[in-house]
Write a protein that holds these residues in place. Sequence first.
Motif, PDB file in Angstrom:
ATOM      1  N   UNK A  73      18.343  -0.479  -0.333  1.00 33.74           N
ATOM      2  CA  UNK A  73      18.322  -1.365   0.279  1.00 33.74           C
ATOM      3  C   UNK A  73      17.153  -1.286   0.355  1.00 33.74           C
ATOM      4  N   UNK A  74      16.106  -1.112   0.173  1.00 31.06           N
ATOM      5  CA  UNK A  74      14.515  -1.251   0.502  1.00 31.06           C
ATOM      6  C   UNK A  74      14.380  -3.260   0.023  1.00 31.06           C
ATOM      7  N   UNK A  75      13.327  -3.723   1.296  1.00 33.40           N
ATOM      8  CA  UNK A  75      13.040  -4.935   0.708  1.00 33.40           C
ATOM      9  C   UNK A  75      11.441  -4.288   0.118  1.00 33.40           C
ATOM     10  N   UNK A  76      10.955  -4.733  -1.306  1.00 30.32           N
ATOM     11  CA  UNK A  76       9.658  -5.153  -1.628  1.00 30.32           C
ATOM     12  C   UNK A  76       9.498  -5.945  -2.127  1.00 30.32           C
ATOM     13  N   UNK A  77       7.980  -6.184  -1.469  1.00 29.64           N
ATOM     14  CA  UNK A  77       7.241  -7.236  -1.396  1.00 29.64           C
ATOM     15  C   UNK A  77       6.753  -8.072  -2.709  1.00 29.64           C
TER      16      UNK A  77
ATOM     17  N   UNK B 299       0.856  -1.017   0.183  1.00 29.79           N
ATOM     18  CA  UNK B 299      -0.147   0.052   0.202  1.00 29.79           C
ATOM     19  C   UNK B 299       1.212   1.413   0.202  1.00 29.79           C
ATOM     20  N   UNK B 300       1.923   1.339   1.005  1.00 28.57           N
ATOM     21  CA  UNK B 300       2.714   2.635   0.113  1.00 28.57           C
ATOM     22  C   UNK B 300       3.170   2.427  -0.570  1.00 28.57           C
ATOM     23  N   UNK B 301       3.836   1.103  -1.004  1.00 28.53           N
ATOM     24  CA  UNK B 301       4.589   1.477  -2.259  1.00 28.53           C
ATOM     25  C   UNK B 301       3.236   2.552  -3.608  1.00 28.53           C
ATOM     26  N   UNK B 302       2.692   1.648  -3.737  1.00 22.84           N
ATOM     27  CA  UNK B 302       1.019   1.829  -4.543  1.00 22.84           C
ATOM     28  C   UNK B 302       1.044   3.154  -4.651  1.00 22.84           C
ATOM     29  N   UNK B 303       1.072   4.220  -2.686  1.00 19.12           N
ATOM     30  CA  UNK B 303       0.147   5.418  -2.360  1.00 19.12           C
ATOM     31  C   UNK B 303       1.612   6.175  -3.305  1.00 19.12           C
ATOM     32  N   UNK B 304       2.614   6.216  -2.906  1.00 20.61           N
ATOM     33  CA  UNK B 304       4.023   6.256  -3.480  1.00 20.61           C
ATOM     34  C   UNK B 304       4.204   6.767  -5.016  1.00 20.61           C
ATOM     35  N   UNK B 305       3.626   5.582  -5.441  1.00 20.60           N
ATOM     36  CA  UNK B 305       4.107   5.380  -6.787  1.00 20.60           C
ATOM     37  C   UNK B 305       2.728   6.133  -7.663  1.00 20.60           C
ATOM     38  N   UNK B 306       1.043   6.187  -7.191  1.00 19.49           N
ATOM     39  CA  UNK B 306      -0.006   6.944  -7.789  1.00 19.49           C
ATOM     40  C   UNK B 306       0.889   8.703  -7.582  1.00 19.49           C
ATOM     41  N   UNK B 307       1.356   8.761  -6.559  1.00 19.25           N
ATOM     42  CA  UNK B 307       1.266  10.764  -5.989  1.00 19.25           C
ATOM     43  C   UNK B 307       2.525  11.207  -7.325  1.00 19.25           C
ATOM     44  N   UNK B 308       3.369  10.148  -7.235  1.00 17.16           N
ATOM     45  CA  UNK B 308       4.834  10.515  -8.753  1.00 17.16           C
ATOM     46  C   UNK B 308       4.158   9.976  -9.611  1.00 17.16           C
ATOM     47  N   UNK B 309       3.187   9.717 -10.253  1.00 16.72           N
ATOM     48  CA  UNK B 309       2.889   9.298 -11.884  1.00 16.72           C
ATOM     49  C   UNK B 309       2.039  10.618 -11.651  1.00 16.72           C
TER      50      UNK B 309
ATOM     51  N   UNK C  58       0.547   0.944  -9.664  1.00 20.63           N
ATOM     52  CA  UNK C  58      -0.575   1.934  -9.119  1.00 20.63           C
ATOM     53  C   UNK C  58      -2.186   2.150  -9.768  1.00 20.63           C
ATOM     54  N   UNK C  59      -2.460   0.620 -10.312  1.00 23.87           N
ATOM     55  CA  UNK C  59      -3.797   1.438 -10.973  1.00 23.87           C
ATOM     56  C   UNK C  59      -3.827  -0.396 -10.485  1.00 23.87           C
ATOM     57  N   UNK C  60      -3.426  -1.026  -9.326  1.00 17.17           N
ATOM     58  CA  UNK C  60      -3.626  -1.975  -8.984  1.00 17.17           C
ATOM     59  C   UNK C  60      -5.604  -2.136  -7.801  1.00 17.17           C
ATOM     60  N   UNK C  61      -6.441  -2.784  -8.310  1.00 13.26           N
ATOM     61  CA  UNK C  61      -7.651  -2.459  -7.527  1.00 13.26           C
ATOM     62  C   UNK C  61      -7.826  -4.144  -7.141  1.00 13.26           C
ATOM     63  N   UNK C  62      -8.418  -4.463  -5.338  1.00 15.13           N
ATOM     64  CA  UNK C  62      -8.637  -5.135  -5.368  1.00 15.13           C
ATOM     65  C   UNK C  62     -10.145  -5.743  -5.722  1.00 15.13           C
TER      66      UNK C  62
END
Length: 76
Positions: free
Chosen positions: A44-48, A7-17, A62-66
Amino acid sequence: MKNMTFEEIQSKLQETLRLAEVKVNTKKADLIERVYLKALRDTGMEVPVVVDVLLLSGRSVAGYKPSNIGKRVQLP
C-alpha cells in the motif's frame, strides 16, 4: 497509504543491495529493485513517479546520481 520519497527508497535499496552483496547496475540488482518496489506497492505504499520513469528507461534507482547539467548555478 503512506508516501515514500525518492531519497528514502534509494537509500533503502542501496542498503539492501549492500547487504545482499550485489553491485548496482547489474541484472541481479535490477531484479532486486523491481521486486522491492513491487513489494512496496503490494503493502500500500505510494511510490513516486520518478521511480517508474527510471525503471522504464532502463536506469537504476539505487545508482541514480543527479547531475548539474541544465541547472542554474550562481556565479561568484
